[in-house]
Design a protein around this motif. Sequence first.
Motif, short mmCIF file in Angstrom:
data_model
loop_
_atom_site.label_atom_id
_atom_site.label_comp_id
_atom_site.label_asym_id
_atom_site.label_seq_id
_atom_site.Cartn_x
_atom_site.Cartn_y
_atom_site.Cartn_z
N THR A 46 0.83 -1.20 0.00
CA THR A 46 0.00 0.00 0.00
C THR A 46 0.86 1.25 0.00
O THR A 46 1.98 1.26 0.50
CB THR A 46 -0.92 0.06 1.22
OG1 THR A 46 -0.13 0.32 2.39
CG2 THR A 46 -1.69 -1.21 1.42
N ARG A 47 0.30 2.30 -0.58
CA ARG A 47 0.92 3.62 -0.50
C ARG A 47 -0.17 4.65 -0.32
O ARG A 47 -1.33 4.40 -0.67
CB ARG A 47 1.76 3.92 -1.74
CG ARG A 47 0.99 3.97 -3.06
CD ARG A 47 1.93 4.35 -4.20
NE ARG A 47 1.26 4.34 -5.50
CZ ARG A 47 0.56 5.34 -5.99
NH1 ARG A 47 0.42 6.44 -5.29
NH2 ARG A 47 0.00 5.24 -7.19
N THR A 48 0.19 5.79 0.23
CA THR A 48 -0.78 6.83 0.53
C THR A 48 -1.19 7.56 -0.73
O THR A 48 -0.36 7.86 -1.59
CB THR A 48 -0.19 7.82 1.54
OG1 THR A 48 0.18 7.12 2.72
CG2 THR A 48 -1.21 8.89 1.90
N SER A 49 -2.50 7.84 -0.83
CA SER A 49 -3.01 8.65 -1.94
C SER A 49 -3.95 9.70 -1.35
O SER A 49 -4.14 9.77 -0.14
CB SER A 49 -3.74 7.77 -2.95
OG SER A 49 -4.97 7.33 -2.42
N ASN A 50 -4.58 10.46 -2.22
CA ASN A 50 -5.50 11.51 -1.75
C ASN A 50 -6.67 10.94 -0.96
O ASN A 50 -7.25 11.61 -0.12
CB ASN A 50 -6.04 12.31 -2.94
CG ASN A 50 -4.96 13.12 -3.62
OD1 ASN A 50 -3.93 13.39 -3.01
ND2 ASN A 50 -5.18 13.48 -4.86
N THR A 51 -7.05 9.70 -1.27
CA THR A 51 -8.21 9.09 -0.63
C THR A 51 -7.82 8.02 0.36
O THR A 51 -8.61 7.13 0.66
CB THR A 51 -9.15 8.51 -1.71
OG1 THR A 51 -8.39 7.61 -2.52
CG2 THR A 51 -9.75 9.59 -2.56
N GLY A 52 -6.61 8.09 0.88
CA GLY A 52 -6.16 7.08 1.84
C GLY A 52 -5.22 6.11 1.17
O GLY A 52 -4.83 6.30 0.03
N ASN A 53 -4.88 5.05 1.86
CA ASN A 53 -3.92 4.10 1.29
C ASN A 53 -4.55 3.25 0.21
O ASN A 53 -5.63 2.71 0.38
CB ASN A 53 -3.37 3.19 2.40
CG ASN A 53 -2.36 3.90 3.25
OD1 ASN A 53 -2.15 5.09 3.09
ND2 ASN A 53 -1.72 3.18 4.14
N GLN A 54 -3.84 3.14 -0.92
CA GLN A 54 -4.29 2.29 -2.02
C GLN A 54 -3.54 0.98 -1.97
O GLN A 54 -2.33 0.95 -1.72
CB GLN A 54 -4.01 2.97 -3.36
CG GLN A 54 -4.96 4.10 -3.70
CD GLN A 54 -4.74 4.58 -5.12
OE1 GLN A 54 -3.67 5.06 -5.45
NE2 GLN A 54 -5.75 4.44 -5.96
N PHE A 55 -4.26 -0.09 -2.24
CA PHE A 55 -3.67 -1.42 -2.27
C PHE A 55 -3.28 -1.80 -3.69
O PHE A 55 -4.02 -1.55 -4.64
CB PHE A 55 -4.67 -2.46 -1.76
CG PHE A 55 -4.63 -2.65 -0.28
CD1 PHE A 55 -5.12 -1.67 0.57
CD2 PHE A 55 -4.11 -3.81 0.28
CE1 PHE A 55 -5.07 -1.84 1.94
CE2 PHE A 55 -4.07 -3.99 1.65
CZ PHE A 55 -4.56 -3.00 2.47
N TYR A 56 -2.12 -2.42 -3.82
CA TYR A 56 -1.65 -2.94 -5.10
C TYR A 56 -1.28 -4.41 -4.89
O TYR A 56 -0.55 -4.74 -3.96
CB TYR A 56 -0.45 -2.16 -5.61
CG TYR A 56 -0.78 -0.74 -5.97
CD1 TYR A 56 -0.86 0.24 -5.00
CD2 TYR A 56 -1.05 -0.38 -7.29
CE1 TYR A 56 -1.19 1.55 -5.31
CE2 TYR A 56 -1.37 0.93 -7.62
CZ TYR A 56 -1.44 1.89 -6.62
OH TYR A 56 -1.78 3.17 -6.95
N PHE A 57 -1.79 -5.26 -5.78
CA PHE A 57 -1.56 -6.70 -5.66
C PHE A 57 -0.69 -7.19 -6.79
O PHE A 57 -0.82 -6.74 -7.95
CB PHE A 57 -2.89 -7.45 -5.69
CG PHE A 57 -3.74 -7.26 -4.47
CD1 PHE A 57 -4.64 -6.21 -4.40
CD2 PHE A 57 -3.64 -8.14 -3.40
CE1 PHE A 57 -5.43 -6.03 -3.27
CE2 PHE A 57 -4.43 -7.97 -2.28
CZ PHE A 57 -5.32 -6.91 -2.21
N GLY A 58 0.18 -8.15 -6.50
CA GLY A 58 0.83 -8.91 -7.55
C GLY A 58 -0.17 -9.88 -8.16
O GLY A 58 -1.24 -10.12 -7.61
N THR A 59 0.20 -10.48 -9.29
CA THR A 59 -0.71 -11.38 -9.98
C THR A 59 -0.70 -12.78 -9.40
O THR A 59 -1.54 -13.61 -9.77
CB THR A 59 -0.38 -11.45 -11.48
OG1 THR A 59 1.00 -11.74 -11.64
CG2 THR A 59 -0.71 -10.13 -12.16
N GLY A 60 0.22 -13.06 -8.49
CA GLY A 60 0.23 -14.34 -7.81
C GLY A 60 1.21 -15.34 -8.39
O GLY A 60 1.45 -15.35 -9.61
N THR A 61 1.79 -16.17 -7.52
CA THR A 61 2.68 -17.27 -7.92
C THR A 61 2.03 -18.57 -7.49
O THR A 61 1.69 -18.74 -6.32
CB THR A 61 4.06 -17.15 -7.26
OG1 THR A 61 4.68 -15.94 -7.65
CG2 THR A 61 4.95 -18.33 -7.66
#
Lengths: 113, 112
Positions: A92-107
């Motif tokens: 996650t990283r901070t954005s204007n609307t709070g923390n945004q989640f980023y996911f990998g595509t999975g192993t």
Amino acid sequence: QKEVEQDPGPLSVPEGAIVSLNCTYSNSAFQYFMWYRQYSRKGPELLMYTYSSGNKEDGRFTAQVDKSSKYISLFIRDSQPSDSATYLCAMTRTSNTGNQFYFGTGTSLTVIP
Amino acid sequence: DAGITQSPRHKVTETGTPVTLRCHQTENHRYMYWYRQDPGHGLRLIHYSYGVKDTDKGEVSDGYSVSRSKTEDFLLTLESATSSQTSVYFCAIAYNTNQPQHFGDGTRLSIL
């Protein structure tokens, strides 16, 4: 370029092996790092959660974060057939609307008895 | 997950029909999310909610709408389903945006 990169595998190991799963990311603003395990036809299940560089251990699982290299890893010791699943990294990283989640595509991991 | 229930778990429908998926939580978490998961794309955020009646768009919101009239329920509606919306849909909840999200077991939606 995706913000989070994860090798999709598949990865196949014998029972008892040490497994290393990895993700790289491009944005140094990422602050919190997670690993999820997803069994077939189920939702992702949180395994590890950390917000600092270094190692965090929980049983057979160790999460490692290297912010200088923008690289995170999940190690599984003494792997078991029940560890066979898809593993997703997330951050996650901070954005204007709070923390945004980023996911990998999975192993996809298979542990062979 | 014991605190998150998605319904239905499976649905097959035809192109052009409206579809509503429901997410119900018993954790009283403020944040709720809808994702779709497709091979090669991973989890992609459709919409999310940060409180009752407070929602915002995610990465792939076109063709989808949401509503949240109660803390515990978050609905995802496909106004006129298309075959490209065939996917597995996951609901997630979080106490706040610094905490990990927790997922339901998904809805498998097939649009013929």
